[in-house]
Scaffold this motif. Structure first.
Motif, PDB file in Angstrom:
ATOM      1  N   GLU A 188     -28.066 -24.375  39.790  1.00 60.27           N
ATOM      2  CA  GLU A 188     -29.395 -23.951  39.343  1.00 60.27           C
ATOM      3  C   GLU A 188     -29.382 -23.313  37.956  1.00 60.27           C
ATOM      4  OE1 GLU A 188     -30.835 -21.442  42.454  1.00 60.27           O
ATOM      5  OE2 GLU A 188     -31.065 -23.102  43.896  1.00 60.27           O
ATOM      6  N   GLY A 189     -28.201 -23.183  37.358  1.00 58.42           N
ATOM      7  CA  GLY A 189     -28.110 -22.635  36.000  1.00 58.42           C
ATOM      8  C   GLY A 189     -28.257 -21.137  35.927  1.00 58.42           C
ATOM      9  N   GLU A 190     -28.046 -20.450  37.025  1.00 59.29           N
ATOM     10  CA  GLU A 190     -28.192 -18.994  37.054  1.00 59.29           C
ATOM     11  C   GLU A 190     -26.834 -18.327  36.789  1.00 59.29           C
ATOM     12  OE1 GLU A 190     -30.012 -18.002  40.746  1.00 59.29           O
ATOM     13  OE2 GLU A 190     -31.957 -18.849  40.193  1.00 59.29           O
ATOM     14  N   PHE A 191     -26.413 -18.373  35.538  1.00 49.40           N
ATOM     15  CA  PHE A 191     -25.132 -17.790  35.145  1.00 49.40           C
ATOM     16  C   PHE A 191     -25.140 -17.546  33.640  1.00 49.40           C
ATOM     17  CE2 PHE A 191     -24.703 -22.379  34.812  1.00 49.40           C
ATOM     18  CZ  PHE A 191     -24.125 -22.554  33.571  1.00 49.40           C
ATOM     19  N   ALA A 192     -24.155 -16.814  33.184  1.00 49.03           N
ATOM     20  CA  ALA A 192     -23.959 -16.587  31.752  1.00 49.03           C
ATOM     21  C   ALA A 192     -22.535 -16.998  31.387  1.00 49.03           C
ATOM     22  CB  ALA A 192     -24.183 -15.118  31.410  1.00 49.03           C
ATOM     23  N   LEU A 193     -22.338 -17.364  30.131  1.00 47.60           N
ATOM     24  CA  LEU A 193     -21.010 -17.708  29.642  1.00 47.60           C
ATOM     25  C   LEU A 193     -20.477 -16.565  28.787  1.00 47.60           C
ATOM     26  CD1 LEU A 193     -21.322 -21.468  28.603  1.00 47.60           C
ATOM     27  CD2 LEU A 193     -20.235 -20.506  30.646  1.00 47.60           C
ATOM     28  N   GLU A 194     -19.266 -16.133  29.105  1.00 48.39           N
ATOM     29  CA  GLU A 194     -18.621 -15.046  28.385  1.00 48.39           C
ATOM     30  C   GLU A 194     -17.456 -15.621  27.593  1.00 48.39           C
ATOM     31  OE1 GLU A 194     -18.214 -10.776  30.021  1.00 48.39           O
ATOM     32  OE2 GLU A 194     -16.277 -11.741  30.411  1.00 48.39           O
ATOM     33  N   SER A 195     -17.489 -15.450  26.289  1.00 50.49           N
ATOM     34  CA  SER A 195     -16.440 -15.979  25.428  1.00 50.49           C
ATOM     35  C   SER A 195     -15.301 -14.973  25.320  1.00 50.49           C
ATOM     36  CB  SER A 195     -17.005 -16.293  24.041  1.00 50.49           C
ATOM     37  OG  SER A 195     -16.024 -16.831  23.191  1.00 50.49           O
ATOM     38  N   ARG A 196     -14.081 -15.427  25.600  1.00 53.29           N
ATOM     39  CA  ARG A 196     -12.902 -14.560  25.521  1.00 53.29           C
ATOM     40  C   ARG A 196     -11.962 -15.084  24.436  1.00 53.29           C
ATOM     41  NH1 ARG A 196     -11.957 -11.152  30.038  1.00 53.29           N
ATOM     42  NH2 ARG A 196     -13.988 -10.749  31.020  1.00 53.29           N
ATOM     43  N   SER A 197     -11.545 -14.186  23.551  1.00 50.04           N
ATOM     44  CA  SER A 197     -10.658 -14.580  22.452  1.00 50.04           C
ATOM     45  C   SER A 197      -9.256 -14.877  22.971  1.00 50.04           C
ATOM     46  CB  SER A 197     -10.608 -13.486  21.384  1.00 50.04           C
ATOM     47  OG  SER A 197     -10.138 -12.271  21.929  1.00 50.04           O
ATOM     48  N   LEU A 198      -8.571 -15.772  22.259  1.00 50.22           N
ATOM     49  CA  LEU A 198      -7.214 -16.179  22.592  1.00 50.22           C
ATOM     50  C   LEU A 198      -6.280 -15.813  21.450  1.00 50.22           C
ATOM     51  CD1 LEU A 198      -8.034 -19.803  23.817  1.00 50.22           C
ATOM     52  CD2 LEU A 198      -7.739 -17.793  25.263  1.00 50.22           C
ATOM     53  N   VAL A 199      -5.021 -15.624  21.773  1.00 44.65           N
ATOM     54  CA  VAL A 199      -4.004 -15.396  20.762  1.00 44.65           C
ATOM     55  C   VAL A 199      -3.199 -16.685  20.609  1.00 44.65           C
ATOM     56  CG1 VAL A 199      -2.310 -14.486  22.421  1.00 44.65           C
ATOM     57  CG2 VAL A 199      -2.168 -13.826  20.015  1.00 44.65           C
ATOM     58  N   THR A 200      -2.842 -17.009  19.380  1.00 46.54           N
ATOM     59  CA  THR A 200      -2.068 -18.231  19.132  1.00 46.54           C
ATOM     60  C   THR A 200      -0.823 -17.897  18.326  1.00 46.54           C
ATOM     61  OG1 THR A 200      -2.173 -20.504  18.284  1.00 46.54           O
ATOM     62  CG2 THR A 200      -3.311 -18.834  17.013  1.00 46.54           C
ATOM     63  N   LEU A 201       0.256 -18.613  18.611  1.00 46.90           N
ATOM     64  CA  LEU A 201       1.555 -18.350  18.002  1.00 46.90           C
ATOM     65  C   LEU A 201       1.934 -19.474  17.054  1.00 46.90           C
ATOM     66  CD1 LEU A 201       4.312 -16.770  17.911  1.00 46.90           C
ATOM     67  CD2 LEU A 201       5.025 -18.235  19.810  1.00 46.90           C
ATOM     68  N   GLU A 202       2.380 -19.108  15.863  1.00 45.70           N
ATOM     69  CA  GLU A 202       2.976 -20.053  14.930  1.00 45.70           C
ATOM     70  C   GLU A 202       4.465 -19.727  14.837  1.00 45.70           C
ATOM     71  OE1 GLU A 202       0.987 -19.890  11.194  1.00 45.70           O
ATOM     72  OE2 GLU A 202      -0.919 -20.644  11.979  1.00 45.70           O
ATOM     73  N   ALA A 203       5.300 -20.711  15.074  1.00 49.43           N
ATOM     74  CA  ALA A 203       6.748 -20.511  15.040  1.00 49.43           C
ATOM     75  C   ALA A 203       7.384 -21.553  14.128  1.00 49.43           C
ATOM     76  CB  ALA A 203       7.339 -20.607  16.449  1.00 49.43           C
ATOM     77  N   SER A 204       8.562 -21.213  13.588  1.00 52.56           N
ATOM     78  CA  SER A 204       9.234 -22.110  12.655  1.00 52.56           C
ATOM     79  C   SER A 204       9.916 -23.280  13.362  1.00 52.56           C
ATOM     80  CB  SER A 204      10.256 -21.332  11.817  1.00 52.56           C
ATOM     81  OG  SER A 204      11.197 -20.672  12.661  1.00 52.56           O
ATOM     82  N   ARG A 205       9.902 -23.293  14.683  1.00 58.47           N
ATOM     83  CA  ARG A 205      10.332 -24.462  15.443  1.00 58.47           C
ATOM     84  C   ARG A 205       9.393 -24.610  16.635  1.00 58.47           C
ATOM     85  NH1 ARG A 205      12.582 -23.557  20.263  1.00 58.47           N
ATOM     86  NH2 ARG A 205      13.797 -21.680  20.731  1.00 58.47           N
ATOM     87  N   PRO A 206       9.266 -25.828  17.201  1.00 62.46           N
ATOM     88  CA  PRO A 206       8.310 -26.041  18.298  1.00 62.46           C
ATOM     89  C   PRO A 206       8.641 -25.186  19.528  1.00 62.46           C
ATOM     90  CG  PRO A 206       9.037 -28.137  17.374  1.00 62.46           C
ATOM     91  CD  PRO A 206       9.918 -27.088  16.768  1.00 62.46           C
ATOM     92  N   VAL A 207       7.609 -24.593  20.091  1.00 66.48           N
ATOM     93  CA  VAL A 207       7.752 -23.797  21.315  1.00 66.48           C
ATOM     94  C   VAL A 207       6.576 -24.090  22.243  1.00 66.48           C
ATOM     95  CG1 VAL A 207       9.100 -21.898  20.327  1.00 66.48           C
ATOM     96  CG2 VAL A 207       6.598 -21.842  20.186  1.00 66.48           C
ATOM     97  N   PHE A 208       6.784 -23.907  23.531  1.00 69.13           N
ATOM     98  CA  PHE A 208       5.741 -24.046  24.549  1.00 69.13           C
ATOM     99  C   PHE A 208       5.090 -25.429  24.554  1.00 69.13           C
ATOM    100  CE2 PHE A 208       5.751 -19.420  23.507  1.00 69.13           C
ATOM    101  CZ  PHE A 208       6.232 -18.961  24.727  1.00 69.13           C
TER     102      PHE A 208
END
Length: 291
Positions: A118-138
């Motif tokens: 029925e569309g009875e909700f709200a959307l909450e935006s949550r920030s994310l952390v991102t990693l830059e590494a000198s070799r591939p990870v994850f």
């Protein structure tokens, strides 16, 4: 409406609720998909799955209207990784213990699905952390909702973490490790190490040392526009880095930079949800613990 269900290692005692959820989705005429992990779990539990499809190349995450995360907060963290840049709204159905993120109680599944339709909700935006590494990870999934952690691996000796904010020297932490938490993650590992609580809408990270050698070293809150970088020293050749529940070993030669991701996680919140109510309930605020 297209909805995909995601869960990991579902427990047998929650079988009635899973059957109820699948039945309710079917009764609303919702086209239901399962992730591979969810499919494996329900096969183990021998759930009568009715009509469903496995999420795959033909219908991917980008074609889904919602993702239902069935499990605890750990499952929801994994769901965020599954969704990634698609930013598909996530509904957390709690079959775990804490329920900071998965806020829909298993007893309220029917009302939650009705409100979703029925569309009875709200959307909450949550920030994310991102990693830059000198070799591939994850495996390229180098982002997380809760926190990034550097930790000693295979020695009792402390490590030294030279930490920089936007290239400017902040501190050298002599400690077992260091946590950089988002506002969402401030209620997790960082909190257990003495870090402050940060409300979800705050535009900050908190840097929290793990068992620091100097007792006058305290957590610090920094803007989430900051780029945080590290140089690691220690007697061990390997160190452990983690994004939420995923970990990998690296050596000191790997360069690490941390910043806010350019996309976010969108969590569905239903009417009546209040973040501060959740804090009081989960942290037992206002209770007389002497009784």
């Amino acid at each position: 409406m297209n909805i995909v269900l995601h869960g990991i290692n579902l427990q047998k005692e929650f079988l009635p609720y899973i059957e109820q959820l699948i039945g309710i989705l079917s009764s609303h005429g919702i086209r239901t998909f399962f992730t591979e992990n969810f499919t494996k779990s329900i096969k183990k539990l021998q759930v009568p799955a009715r009509s469903f499809e496995i999420l795959g190349p033909e219908m991917g995450m980008g074609e889904m209207d919602f993702v239902l995360s069935v499990g605890g907060d750990g499952t929801l963290l994994d769901t965020v990784i599954q969704v990634g840049r698609q930013q598909t709204p996530i509904v957390g159905i709690n079959t775990g213990r804490m329920g900071f993120l998965a806020t829909v109680a298993k007893e309220n599944i029917q009302n939650a699905i009705r409100n979703l339709v029925e569309g009875e909700f709200a959307l909450e935006s949550r920030s994310l952390v991102t990693l830059e590494a000198s070799r591939p990870v994850f495996n390229g999934m180098n982002f997380g909702l809760n926190e990034f952690t550097i930790h000693k691996r295979d020695t009792s000796s402390m490590i030294i973490l030279h930490t920089y904010i936007d290239g400017q020297y902040l501190n050298s932490y002599w400690a077992d490790g260091l946590i950089v938490a988002t506002p969402t993650g401030s209620t997790g590992y960082s909190l257990s190490c003495g870090g402050p609580l940060i409300t979800p809408g705050a535009r900050n990270f908190v840097i929290t040392p793990v068992s620091p050698h100097n007792l006058n070293v305290r957590p610090i809150v920094v803007p989430d526009e900051s780029v945080i970088s590290f140089k690691i020293e220690g007697r061990s050749e390997k160190f452990l880095i983690s994004l939420d529940s995923r970990s990998t070993a690296i050596d000191a030669s790997v360069e690490l930079k941390l910043k806010k991701a350019d996309f976010s996680a969108r969590l569905v919140k239903f009417l009546g949800y209040n973040y501060f109510d959740t804090l009081r309930q989960k942290l037992n605020w206002g209770f007389d613990m002497r009784n």
